[in-house]
Design a protein around this motif. Structure first.
Motif, PDB file in Angstrom:
ATOM      1  N   GLU A  39      29.030  42.503  37.583  1.00 35.08           N
ATOM      2  CA  GLU A  39      28.055  42.276  38.016  1.00 35.08           C
ATOM      3  C   GLU A  39      27.235  41.002  38.068  1.00 35.08           C
ATOM      4  O   GLU A  39      26.587  40.790  39.239  1.00 35.08           O
ATOM      5  CB  GLU A  39      27.246  43.437  37.515  1.00 35.08           C
ATOM      6  N   GLU A  40      27.146  40.439  37.044  1.00 35.09           N
ATOM      7  CA  GLU A  40      26.244  39.224  37.011  1.00 35.09           C
ATOM      8  C   GLU A  40      26.647  38.077  37.877  1.00 35.09           C
ATOM      9  O   GLU A  40      25.987  37.248  38.627  1.00 35.09           O
ATOM     10  CB  GLU A  40      26.189  38.895  35.393  1.00 35.09           C
ATOM     11  N   THR A  41      28.236  37.906  37.775  1.00 35.48           N
ATOM     12  CA  THR A  41      28.777  36.731  38.268  1.00 35.48           C
ATOM     13  C   THR A  41      29.450  37.348  39.686  1.00 35.48           C
ATOM     14  O   THR A  41      29.862  36.274  40.394  1.00 35.48           O
ATOM     15  CB  THR A  41      29.823  36.087  37.561  1.00 35.48           C
ATOM     16  N   GLY A  42      29.703  38.165  40.091  1.00 37.66           N
ATOM     17  CA  GLY A  42      30.562  38.739  40.944  1.00 37.66           C
ATOM     18  C   GLY A  42      32.160  38.527  41.048  1.00 37.66           C
ATOM     19  O   GLY A  42      32.785  38.572  42.025  1.00 37.66           O
ATOM     20  N   ALA A  43      32.605  37.781  39.889  1.00 43.25           N
ATOM     21  CA  ALA A  43      33.818  37.723  39.645  1.00 43.25           C
ATOM     22  C   ALA A  43      34.724  38.793  39.615  1.00 43.25           C
ATOM     23  O   ALA A  43      34.382  39.820  38.917  1.00 43.25           O
ATOM     24  CB  ALA A  43      33.922  36.886  38.166  1.00 43.25           C
ATOM     25  N   THR A  44      35.725  38.694  40.359  1.00 46.02           N
ATOM     26  CA  THR A  44      36.866  39.701  40.393  1.00 46.02           C
ATOM     27  C   THR A  44      37.630  40.050  38.997  1.00 46.02           C
ATOM     28  O   THR A  44      38.105  38.852  38.633  1.00 46.02           O
ATOM     29  CB  THR A  44      37.823  39.797  41.708  1.00 46.02           C
ATOM     30  N   VAL A  45      37.896  41.141  38.522  1.00 42.99           N
ATOM     31  CA  VAL A  45      38.488  41.286  37.341  1.00 42.99           C
ATOM     32  C   VAL A  45      39.619  42.105  37.803  1.00 42.99           C
ATOM     33  O   VAL A  45      40.603  42.348  36.763  1.00 42.99           O
ATOM     34  CB  VAL A  45      37.630  41.812  36.173  1.00 42.99           C
ATOM     35  N   ALA A  46      39.446  43.078  38.575  1.00 46.75           N
ATOM     36  CA  ALA A  46      40.793  44.091  38.774  1.00 46.75           C
ATOM     37  C   ALA A  46      40.589  44.671  40.211  1.00 46.75           C
ATOM     38  O   ALA A  46      39.482  44.556  40.839  1.00 46.75           O
ATOM     39  CB  ALA A  46      40.596  45.236  37.818  1.00 46.75           C
ATOM     40  N   TRP A  47      41.685  45.284  40.460  1.00 45.49           N
ATOM     41  CA  TRP A  47      41.756  46.061  41.607  1.00 45.49           C
ATOM     42  C   TRP A  47      42.399  47.508  41.600  1.00 45.49           C
ATOM     43  O   TRP A  47      43.200  47.568  40.910  1.00 45.49           O
ATOM     44  CB  TRP A  47      42.591  45.346  42.761  1.00 45.49           C
ATOM     45  N   ASN A  48      41.925  48.312  42.189  1.00 46.52           N
ATOM     46  CA  ASN A  48      42.599  49.727  42.334  1.00 46.52           C
ATOM     47  C   ASN A  48      42.986  49.905  43.815  1.00 46.52           C
ATOM     48  O   ASN A  48      42.217  49.616  44.715  1.00 46.52           O
ATOM     49  CB  ASN A  48      41.369  50.989  42.229  1.00 46.52           C
ATOM     50  N   ILE A  49      44.284  50.349  43.841  1.00 43.02           N
ATOM     51  CA  ILE A  49      45.090  50.553  45.110  1.00 43.02           C
ATOM     52  C   ILE A  49      45.110  51.764  45.429  1.00 43.02           C
ATOM     53  O   ILE A  49      46.142  52.662  44.575  1.00 43.02           O
ATOM     54  CB  ILE A  49      46.277  49.685  45.399  1.00 43.02           C
ATOM     55  N   PHE A  50      44.480  52.760  45.948  1.00 37.95           N
ATOM     56  CA  PHE A  50      44.900  54.288  46.137  1.00 37.95           C
ATOM     57  C   PHE A  50      46.022  54.660  46.987  1.00 37.95           C
ATOM     58  O   PHE A  50      46.174  53.640  48.240  1.00 37.95           O
ATOM     59  CB  PHE A  50      43.379  54.915  46.721  1.00 37.95           C
ATOM     60  N   GLU A  51      46.479  55.957  46.762  1.00 37.59           N
ATOM     61  CA  GLU A  51      47.511  56.294  47.949  1.00 37.59           C
ATOM     62  C   GLU A  51      48.573  55.117  47.735  1.00 37.59           C
ATOM     63  O   GLU A  51      49.115  54.574  48.642  1.00 37.59           O
ATOM     64  CB  GLU A  51      47.104  56.330  49.272  1.00 37.59           C
ATOM     65  N   ALA A  52      48.883  54.666  46.600  1.00 37.48           N
ATOM     66  CA  ALA A  52      49.764  53.295  46.297  1.00 37.48           C
ATOM     67  C   ALA A  52      51.215  53.749  46.616  1.00 37.48           C
ATOM     68  O   ALA A  52      51.696  52.822  47.200  1.00 37.48           O
ATOM     69  CB  ALA A  52      49.661  52.926  44.850  1.00 37.48           C
ATOM     70  N   LYS A  53      51.464  54.890  46.660  1.00 34.63           N
ATOM     71  CA  LYS A  53      52.940  55.275  46.924  1.00 34.63           C
ATOM     72  C   LYS A  53      53.320  55.175  48.614  1.00 34.63           C
ATOM     73  O   LYS A  53      54.246  54.917  49.060  1.00 34.63           O
ATOM     74  CB  LYS A  53      53.444  56.483  46.417  1.00 34.63           C
ATOM     75  N   SER A  54      52.256  55.324  49.446  1.00 30.65           N
ATOM     76  CA  SER A  54      52.355  54.888  50.658  1.00 30.65           C
ATOM     77  C   SER A  54      52.531  53.365  51.130  1.00 30.65           C
ATOM     78  O   SER A  54      53.132  53.164  52.178  1.00 30.65           O
ATOM     79  CB  SER A  54      51.157  55.530  51.207  1.00 30.65           C
ATOM     80  N   LEU A  55      52.272  52.499  50.261  1.00 26.45           N
ATOM     81  CA  LEU A  55      52.562  51.139  50.256  1.00 26.45           C
ATOM     82  C   LEU A  55      53.810  50.594  49.405  1.00 26.45           C
ATOM     83  O   LEU A  55      54.737  50.046  50.016  1.00 26.45           O
ATOM     84  CB  LEU A  55      51.449  50.455  49.771  1.00 26.45           C
ATOM     85  N   LEU A  56      53.994  51.198  48.424  1.00 22.27           N
ATOM     86  CA  LEU A  56      55.261  50.808  47.333  1.00 22.27           C
ATOM     87  C   LEU A  56      55.809  52.042  47.003  1.00 22.27           C
ATOM     88  O   LEU A  56      55.592  53.045  46.098  1.00 22.27           O
ATOM     89  CB  LEU A  56      54.766  49.976  46.187  1.00 22.27           C
ATOM     90  N   THR A  57      56.818  52.568  47.605  1.00 20.71           N
ATOM     91  CA  THR A  57      57.520  53.820  47.557  1.00 20.71           C
ATOM     92  C   THR A  57      58.286  54.265  46.402  1.00 20.71           C
ATOM     93  O   THR A  57      58.334  55.135  45.889  1.00 20.71           O
ATOM     94  CB  THR A  57      58.309  54.081  48.707  1.00 20.71           C
ATOM     95  N   ASP A  58      58.580  52.926  45.480  1.00 21.65           N
ATOM     96  CA  ASP A  58      59.143  53.112  44.381  1.00 21.65           C
ATOM     97  C   ASP A  58      58.677  53.384  43.045  1.00 21.65           C
ATOM     98  O   ASP A  58      59.072  53.387  41.913  1.00 21.65           O
ATOM     99  CB  ASP A  58      60.099  51.968  44.058  1.00 21.65           C
ATOM    100  N   LEU A  59      57.450  53.259  43.292  1.00 22.88           N
ATOM    101  CA  LEU A  59      56.277  53.516  42.148  1.00 22.88           C
ATOM    102  C   LEU A  59      56.529  54.924  41.465  1.00 22.88           C
ATOM    103  O   LEU A  59      56.897  55.946  42.133  1.00 22.88           O
ATOM    104  CB  LEU A  59      54.834  53.581  42.575  1.00 22.88           C
ATOM    105  N   SER A  60      56.560  55.026  40.103  1.00 20.93           N
ATOM    106  CA  SER A  60      56.635  56.310  39.279  1.00 20.93           C
ATOM    107  C   SER A  60      56.332  56.333  37.982  1.00 20.93           C
ATOM    108  O   SER A  60      56.239  54.905  37.613  1.00 20.93           O
ATOM    109  CB  SER A  60      58.490  56.530  39.478  1.00 20.93           C
TER     110      SER A  60
END
Length: 207
Positions: A39-60
């Motif tokens: 919050e203080e700096t706006g620096a990105t620390v992580a990402w959440n990718i929802f419906e990930a298997k629609s993008l990377l089908t081999d995830l398990s």
């Protein structure tokens, strides 16, 4: 970048790109992508990718996953499509590697400073509070920045009492290896292994 896939909270791929150091974080979501930032700096620390298997089908499964350069390219396209300008960087370096102790000493504060030979004969210091079996020439396992331990702990560069640390030497129990001994101490590997080699528990570990 540490990638984990978690089906317990849905079809979500979590990408940890920096250490938040316990600071207050917030998020913004656009489409399938959520950016987590300090919050203080706006620096990105992580990402959440929802419906990930629609993008990377081999995830398990659940836990840490390895992403290929093609996977990262697909994710970057999704970030751009969602309106984010950030670019994820593919990191193919192994995070658990064979390390050789080339120097060590115990200070008055009982912290052990260990110099470890890794890839490109690079000398890096690792700190442990208790090491019962450290010795010159010992081949062991180092968890490098970007590693996720089996218990979910993340390895980032940091400082221990003012001294920079770039990873952690591991015991068999910390790596949750089969038939790990109850005695405390870092894992001992064959002296024939080359420092910097990716650690393979199936071929390099014997209880």
């Amino acid at each position: 970048m540490i990638a984990t896939y978690n089906t317990n909270v849905g079809d979500v791929l979590m990408l940890i790109t920096a250490n938040d150091r316990g600071e207050k974080v917030n998020f913004e979501r656009k489409g399938k992508v959520a950016r987590i930032f300090i919050e203080e700096t706006g620096a990105t620390v992580a990402w959440n990718i929802f419906e990930a298997k629609s993008l990377l089908t081999d995830l398990s499964g659940n836990g840490q996953v390895k992403l290929s350069s093609d996977d990262v390219e697909i994710l970057n396209k999704e970030l751009g499509k969602s309106g984010f300008s950030d670019v994820l960087v593919h990191d193919s370096q192994p995070k658990f590697v064979v390390a050789e102790i080339v120097e060590w000493k115990i200070t008055q504060t009982q912290i052990i400073f260990i110099s470890v030979k890794l890839m490109l004969v690079l000398l890096i210091q690792y700190k442990l509070f208790v090491v019962h079996n450290a010795s010159l020439g010992l081949k062991t396992v180092a968890a490098l920045p970007g590693a996720m331990m089996p218990n979910g702990a993340l390895i980032f560069p940091g400082a221990l009492r003012g001294v920079q640390s770039y990873g952690m030497l591991c015991s068999a129990r910390e790596l949750e290896l089969p038939d790990a001994p109850d005695v405390r101490g870092i894992i001992e590997l064959s002296s024939a292994l080359a420092a910097g080699t990716a650690f393979d528990s199936e071929t390099m570990w014997q209880a």
